[in-house]
Design a protein around this motif. Structure first.
Motif, PDB file in Angstrom:
ATOM      1  N   HIS A  20       0.725  -1.085   0.119  1.00 56.00           N
ATOM      2  CA  HIS A  20       0.029  -0.005  -0.011  1.00 56.00           C
ATOM      3  C   HIS A  20       1.006   1.229  -0.007  1.00 56.00           C
ATOM      4  O   HIS A  20       1.952   1.121   0.756  1.00 56.00           O
ATOM      5  N   PHE A  26      -2.094  -4.559   1.291  1.00 52.59           N
ATOM      6  CA  PHE A  26      -3.732  -4.378   1.432  1.00 52.59           C
ATOM      7  C   PHE A  26      -4.373  -5.216   0.034  1.00 52.59           C
ATOM      8  O   PHE A  26      -3.605  -5.598  -0.807  1.00 52.59           O
ATOM      9  N   ARG A  28      -8.492  -4.954  -1.860  1.00 56.64           N
ATOM     10  CA  ARG A  28      -9.856  -4.695  -1.733  1.00 56.64           C
ATOM     11  C   ARG A  28     -10.692  -6.007  -1.813  1.00 56.64           C
ATOM     12  O   ARG A  28     -10.573  -6.688  -2.915  1.00 56.64           O
ATOM     13  N   THR A  49     -16.875   0.402   0.631  1.00 56.41           N
ATOM     14  CA  THR A  49     -15.676  -0.260   0.049  1.00 56.41           C
ATOM     15  C   THR A  49     -15.105  -1.072   1.422  1.00 56.41           C
ATOM     16  O   THR A  49     -15.195  -0.583   2.360  1.00 56.41           O
ATOM     17  N   ILE A  51     -11.397  -3.381   2.791  1.00 57.23           N
ATOM     18  CA  ILE A  51      -9.858  -4.011   2.575  1.00 57.23           C
ATOM     19  C   ILE A  51      -9.482  -4.781   3.584  1.00 57.23           C
ATOM     20  O   ILE A  51      -9.895  -4.501   4.736  1.00 57.23           O
ATOM     21  N   GLU A 133     -10.937  -3.205   6.937  1.00 50.27           N
ATOM     22  CA  GLU A 133     -11.456  -1.601   6.989  1.00 50.27           C
ATOM     23  C   GLU A 133     -12.592  -1.781   6.186  1.00 50.27           C
ATOM     24  O   GLU A 133     -12.592  -2.286   5.123  1.00 50.27           O
ATOM     25  N   VAL A 135     -15.203   1.515   4.611  1.00 54.20           N
ATOM     26  CA  VAL A 135     -14.848   2.810   4.414  1.00 54.20           C
ATOM     27  C   VAL A 135     -16.187   3.021   3.511  1.00 54.20           C
ATOM     28  O   VAL A 135     -16.667   2.504   2.745  1.00 54.20           O
ATOM     29  N   PHE A 139     -14.015   4.202  -0.631  1.00 58.75           N
ATOM     30  CA  PHE A 139     -12.610   4.652  -0.688  1.00 58.75           C
ATOM     31  C   PHE A 139     -12.222   5.291  -2.248  1.00 58.75           C
ATOM     32  O   PHE A 139     -12.614   4.520  -3.182  1.00 58.75           O
ATOM     33  N   PHE A 141      -8.848   7.406  -4.063  1.00 56.29           N
ATOM     34  CA  PHE A 141      -7.528   8.368  -3.784  1.00 56.29           C
ATOM     35  C   PHE A 141      -7.675   9.521  -3.679  1.00 56.29           C
ATOM     36  O   PHE A 141      -6.943  10.364  -3.121  1.00 56.29           O
TER      37      PHE A 141
HETATM   38  N1  GUN Z   1      -7.665   2.639   2.405  1.00 57.34           N
HETATM   39  C1  GUN Z   1      -9.084   1.918   2.854  1.00 57.34           C
HETATM   40  N2  GUN Z   1      -9.627   1.623   1.737  1.00 57.34           N
HETATM   41  C2  GUN Z   1      -8.819   1.416   0.806  1.00 57.34           C
HETATM   42  C3  GUN Z   1      -8.912   0.835  -0.671  1.00 57.34           C
HETATM   43  O1  GUN Z   1     -10.143   0.461  -0.958  1.00 57.34           O
HETATM   44  N3  GUN Z   1      -8.037   1.201  -1.379  1.00 57.34           N
HETATM   45  C4  GUN Z   1      -6.687   1.783  -1.085  1.00 57.34           C
HETATM   46  N4  GUN Z   1      -5.612   1.807  -2.008  1.00 57.34           N
HETATM   47  N5  GUN Z   1      -6.527   2.066   0.312  1.00 57.34           N
HETATM   48  C5  GUN Z   1      -7.700   1.893   1.216  1.00 57.34           C
END
Ligand code: GUN
Length: 171
Positions: A20, A26, A28, A49, A51, A133, A135, A139, A141
């Motif tokens: 990561h 990580f 997904r 989402t 991961i 996690e 989110v 998530f 970027f």
């Molecule tokens: N951090 C938390 N969720 C994600 C994800 O889906 N992708 C990435 N690259 N970082 C994350």
């Protein structure tokens, strides 16, 4: 010569994890592609989402970064992980995720959007710690900012030592 293999190797392979950008590894595992997308100020996002995220002895730090979304963290396996959260008012919160509930370690941790977060693997017998996690909004970027050491120290000079430990030296 017998090579000592890190305890994380098999887990990284079994879960097909990749490095990561913030440190750690990580993959997904979920995105809510079957639901309507959410419209946010930054654009269209999945409703949620998820991961897997792992820290190990080779990559023991998730560097300070800022997320717009709320993130729920779930501890699975291995050694404890320390979380450092710097809130907008400059206050620092330190929390530990791990399986030793009786010692106050957390199985779940909610980190709201809009704060700076870093994580660090604590010493232990396994040499890795694995969490998940979730989110929401999902998530992207574009909603994440990696911490710039100099800028963060200027913003939060009272946390200089911690920030220097948990950001990359780009200088
Ligand atoms: N951090 C938390 N969720 C994600 C994800 O889906 N992708 C990435 N690259 N970082 C994350």
């Amino acid at each position: 010569m017998i090579q000592r293999r890190s305890g994380s190797e098999g887990v990284i392979r079994a879960l097909n994890l990749e490095p990561h950008v913030e440190g750690g590894y990580f993959r997904r595992t979920y995105q809510a592609y079957h639901r309507d997308m959410l419209e946010t100020a930054n654009g269209s996002r999945y409703l949620m989402t998820s991961i897997y995220y792992l820290l190990d002895e080779q990559s023991p730090v998730g560097q300070f970064h800022f997320n717009q979304s709320d993130i729920l963290h779930y501890f699975h396996l291995g050694d404890a992980i320390e979380y450092s959260l710097i809130h907008a008012d400059g206050s620092l919160q330190t929390l530990v995720m791990g399986s030793d509930m009786l010692a106050g370690q957390l199985l779940q941790l909610h980190v709201p959007g809009g704060i700076w977060k870093a994580s660090r693997l604590l010493d232990g017998p396994n040499g890795f710690g694995l969490i998940s996690e979730a989110v929401s909004p999902g998530f992207d970027f574009a909603d994440m900012e990696m911490g710039d050491r100099q800028k963060l120290v200027e913003q939060f000079p009272q946390h200089r030592t911690l920030i220097e430990k948990l950001t990359r030296d780009e200088g």
